[in-house]
Structures are given as C-alpha cells and as structure tokens.
Design a protein around this motif. Structure first.
Motif, short mmCIF file in Angstrom:
data_model
loop_
_atom_site.label_atom_id
_atom_site.label_comp_id
_atom_site.label_asym_id
_atom_site.label_seq_id
_atom_site.Cartn_x
_atom_site.Cartn_y
_atom_site.Cartn_z
N GLY A 151 0.78 -1.23 0.00
CA GLY A 151 0.00 0.00 0.00
C GLY A 151 0.81 1.28 0.00
N GLU A 152 2.13 1.19 -0.14
CA GLU A 152 2.96 2.40 -0.19
C GLU A 152 2.72 3.16 -1.49
N GLY A 153 2.73 4.49 -1.40
CA GLY A 153 2.73 5.32 -2.58
C GLY A 153 4.12 5.28 -3.19
N VAL A 154 4.21 5.15 -4.51
CA VAL A 154 5.50 5.03 -5.18
C VAL A 154 5.58 5.94 -6.40
N CYS A 155 6.77 6.48 -6.64
CA CYS A 155 7.02 7.29 -7.84
C CYS A 155 7.47 6.34 -8.96
N LYS A 156 7.69 6.91 -10.14
CA LYS A 156 8.08 6.07 -11.28
C LYS A 156 9.43 5.38 -11.08
N ASP A 157 10.29 5.94 -10.21
CA ASP A 157 11.60 5.33 -9.97
C ASP A 157 11.55 4.20 -8.95
N HIS A 158 10.48 4.11 -8.18
CA HIS A 158 10.40 3.10 -7.12
C HIS A 158 9.25 2.12 -7.33
N LEU A 159 8.88 1.87 -8.59
CA LEU A 159 7.82 0.90 -8.85
C LEU A 159 8.24 -0.07 -9.93
N LYS A 160 7.58 -1.20 -9.93
CA LYS A 160 7.69 -2.19 -10.99
C LYS A 160 6.27 -2.44 -11.46
N ARG A 161 6.07 -2.38 -12.76
CA ARG A 161 4.75 -2.66 -13.33
C ARG A 161 4.93 -3.76 -14.37
N GLU A 162 4.42 -4.92 -14.03
CA GLU A 162 4.55 -6.05 -14.95
C GLU A 162 3.42 -7.03 -14.72
N LYS A 163 3.35 -8.01 -15.58
CA LYS A 163 2.31 -9.01 -15.45
C LYS A 163 2.67 -9.97 -14.32
N ILE A 164 1.74 -10.14 -13.41
CA ILE A 164 1.89 -11.10 -12.33
C ILE A 164 0.59 -11.89 -12.24
N PRO A 165 0.63 -13.11 -11.74
CA PRO A 165 -0.59 -13.92 -11.66
C PRO A 165 -1.61 -13.32 -10.70
N LEU A 166 -2.88 -13.62 -10.94
CA LEU A 166 -3.92 -13.25 -9.99
C LEU A 166 -3.69 -14.02 -8.70
#
Length: 78
Positions: free
Chosen positions: A23-38
């Motif tokens: 639940g942390e707020g993250v900027c573009k430098d501290h996030l990963k956005r990729e496909k992960i399983p449900l």
C-alpha cells in the motif's frame, strides 16, 4: 500523495501509483509494473510464474504495480 521511499530519503516526489501488496505510494523510480498472476486470498501469496515467461494456463497474469521491495520479495519467493 508522495512517494514513501523518496520521503525517507528527504525528497519530495509525487506518487504515481500504489503498491498492491504493502500500500505504499511510489514514484516512477520506485515501482515495478509487470504481469503477475492473480492471487487468491489476502496475504497467502504463492506464485507459480512471473512476468512474460508465465505460460501456465490456470494462471491469469495481470499488469499490477508493486513497490521495488515487494517486487523483490515476490521474485525471490517464486
């Protein structure tokens, strides 16, 4: 909302997403956005595959935002 990791380091950076695990707020430098399983369940997360290499028919990968710490933890437990 500000990026939690940047705030810890004295920076004032706007968050662009929220980690679906912690639940942390993250900027573009501290996030990963990729496909992960449900996931089934609240916190009992058991992954069978990660990212584009996921070829299991019973796992439906979805694009999700994770902070870098949670992403590392999930990859290590895969």
């Amino acid at each position: 909302m500000k990026c939690y990791e940047c705030a810890k380091n004295g920076k004032d950076t706007d968050a662009v997403g929220i980690c679906i695990v912690c639940g942390e707020g993250v900027c573009k430098d501290h996030l990963k956005r990729e496909k992960i399983p449900l996931w089934d369940g609240e916190f009992d997360v058991k992954l069978r595959c990660m990212g584009e290499s996921c070829k299991l028919k019973d796992v439906d990968p979805q694009l999700k935002i994770l902070c870098t710490k949670c992403h590392y933890a999930l990859v290590e437990n895969n």
